[in-house]
Write an enzyme that holds these catalytic residues in place. Sequence first.
Site, PDB file in Angstrom:
ATOM      1  N   MET A  34     -58.674 -27.024 -72.180  1.00  0.00           N
ATOM      2  CA  MET A  34     -58.489 -27.354 -70.761  1.00  0.00           C
ATOM      3  C   MET A  34     -59.205 -28.674 -70.448  1.00  0.00           C
ATOM      4  SD  MET A  34     -58.249 -23.853 -68.647  1.00  0.00           S
ATOM      5  CE  MET A  34     -59.987 -23.572 -68.470  1.00  0.00           C
ATOM      6  N   ALA A  36     -62.355 -31.563 -70.449  1.00  0.00           N
ATOM      7  CA  ALA A  36     -63.826 -31.584 -70.295  1.00  0.00           C
ATOM      8  C   ALA A  36     -64.467 -31.296 -71.664  1.00  0.00           C
ATOM      9  CB  ALA A  36     -64.284 -30.588 -69.236  1.00  0.00           C
ATOM     10  N   HIS A  38     -66.323 -31.244 -75.317  1.00  0.00           N
ATOM     11  CA  HIS A  38     -67.673 -31.465 -75.839  1.00  0.00           C
ATOM     12  C   HIS A  38     -67.650 -31.260 -77.346  1.00  0.00           C
ATOM     13  CE1 HIS A  38     -67.741 -27.130 -75.928  1.00  0.00           C
ATOM     14  NE2 HIS A  38     -67.563 -27.071 -74.621  1.00  0.00           N
ATOM     15  N   HIS A  41     -65.447 -28.567 -78.878  1.00  0.00           N
ATOM     16  CA  HIS A  41     -64.026 -28.903 -79.043  1.00  0.00           C
ATOM     17  C   HIS A  41     -63.841 -29.882 -80.196  1.00  0.00           C
ATOM     18  CE1 HIS A  41     -64.304 -27.920 -74.638  1.00  0.00           C
ATOM     19  NE2 HIS A  41     -63.258 -27.171 -74.962  1.00  0.00           N
ATOM     20  N   LYS A 174     -66.758 -18.922 -79.568  1.00  0.00           N
ATOM     21  CA  LYS A 174     -67.573 -18.786 -78.348  1.00  0.00           C
ATOM     22  C   LYS A 174     -66.874 -17.892 -77.314  1.00  0.00           C
ATOM     23  CE  LYS A 174     -70.065 -20.502 -74.728  1.00  0.00           C
ATOM     24  NZ  LYS A 174     -69.109 -20.325 -73.705  1.00  0.00           N
ATOM     25  N   SER A 210     -70.884 -25.468 -73.711  1.00  0.00           N
ATOM     26  CA  SER A 210     -69.863 -24.988 -72.784  1.00  0.00           C
ATOM     27  C   SER A 210     -69.656 -26.069 -71.729  1.00  0.00           C
ATOM     28  CB  SER A 210     -70.351 -23.700 -72.116  1.00  0.00           C
ATOM     29  OG  SER A 210     -69.629 -23.472 -70.927  1.00  0.00           O
ATOM     30  N   SER A 211     -68.412 -26.161 -71.250  1.00  0.00           N
ATOM     31  CA  SER A 211     -68.133 -27.137 -70.187  1.00  0.00           C
ATOM     32  C   SER A 211     -68.946 -26.801 -68.936  1.00  0.00           C
ATOM     33  CB  SER A 211     -66.652 -27.113 -69.820  1.00  0.00           C
ATOM     34  OG  SER A 211     -65.861 -27.055 -70.970  1.00  0.00           O
TER      35      SER A 211
HETATM   36  O1  PAF Z   1     -60.236 -21.608 -73.927  1.00  0.00           O
HETATM   37  C1  PAF Z   1     -59.613 -22.384 -73.194  1.00  0.00           C
HETATM   38  O2  PAF Z   1     -59.948 -23.572 -73.041  1.00  0.00           O
HETATM   39  C2  PAF Z   1     -58.393 -21.865 -72.432  1.00  0.00           C
HETATM   40  O3  PAF Z   1     -58.557 -20.531 -72.068  1.00  0.00           O
HETATM   41  C3  PAF Z   1     -57.087 -22.063 -73.210  1.00  0.00           C
HETATM   42  C4  PAF Z   1     -57.091 -21.289 -74.505  1.00  0.00           C
HETATM   43  C5  PAF Z   1     -56.868 -23.542 -73.484  1.00  0.00           C
HETATM   44  C6  PAF Z   1     -55.919 -21.560 -72.358  1.00  0.00           C
HETATM   45  O4  PAF Z   1     -55.840 -22.224 -71.148  1.00  0.00           O
END
Ligand code: PAF
Length: 309
Positions: A34, A36, A38, A41, A174, A210-211
Amino acid sequence: MAIKLVTTAAQLRTESARLLTEKQGSSQGLVPTMGALHEGHARLARTAVEQNDVVVASIFVNPLQFGEAVDLDRYPRTLEADMELLDAEGVDLVFAPSVEEVYPGGEPLVRVTAGRLAEKWEGASRPGHFDGALTVVAKLLHYGFPGAGLSGGGAFVTGAGAGLPAYRAYFGQKDAQQLTLVRRMVADLNFPVEIVAVPTVRSADGLALSSRNRFLSGEEREAALVLSRALRLLEERANAHEPLDLESAQSLVESQPLVGLDYFDVVDPDTLEPLAENCKETPFRGEGLAIIAAKVGPVRLIDNVPLNS
Ligand code: PAF
């Protein structure tokens, strides 16, 4: 920047097919996010790049999984910085569709129902969250399917035919309950994709990235460290074949005045059922997942650690 931004399903299909042909690729990875982004990701992206010839990351703030409109509005949107991070990891394509692209007729009438595994833990305090998350994950898995995909109108269009490339999608450990539910959806509904779990990334002092950490004050961030400390305590006890004594670990969390504990338990990683009897006076045996959620100041944080003894 070598990375390319696409915003429609049609562009994604054309570009990913072009890249697969150009690289003579035999695998494609999808990293759903989604934004944002870090280091957590970045690790998802890095793992996907190591394991696949073509990698797509999606950035979509999914309205279906937010309870309150204000949380949706407040969710940070940092596309430029996100693209830089993904580019540095070697991701090929960013798919950042609009809400209209993903939900052309407004909110979908038919959705994925996460079922009973979503009623507890995070699901208990966020009703409907996992239905919304799984619905968009189902769509993203379809969009990212190599050599095939959805046309703008939602019809399924196949490309390469037989001998399709391998397809993998990457999720962080996480969000343990989300990961369990995605695995169940993929197994129960026969999605042709391999789900790869990527371990949680922590800062040097143990806080899981975490964001949401950006919303913690200095004092709250310090207080939040009790979550990972309590989890580590359980991990050490399991590794030492000692009784987990969950209660004493829970007292440690409750002694921190800025932390409002929601749940702290040890569960079966597949069923999310508590392993209560295994967590008291006898040494821990087998596999489990220690999960914790708490409000630290205004911020709800979750964390977990796998136990294996
Ligand atoms: O974990 C996330 O960032 C969201 O829940 C996902 C898997 C991208 C679905 O919107």
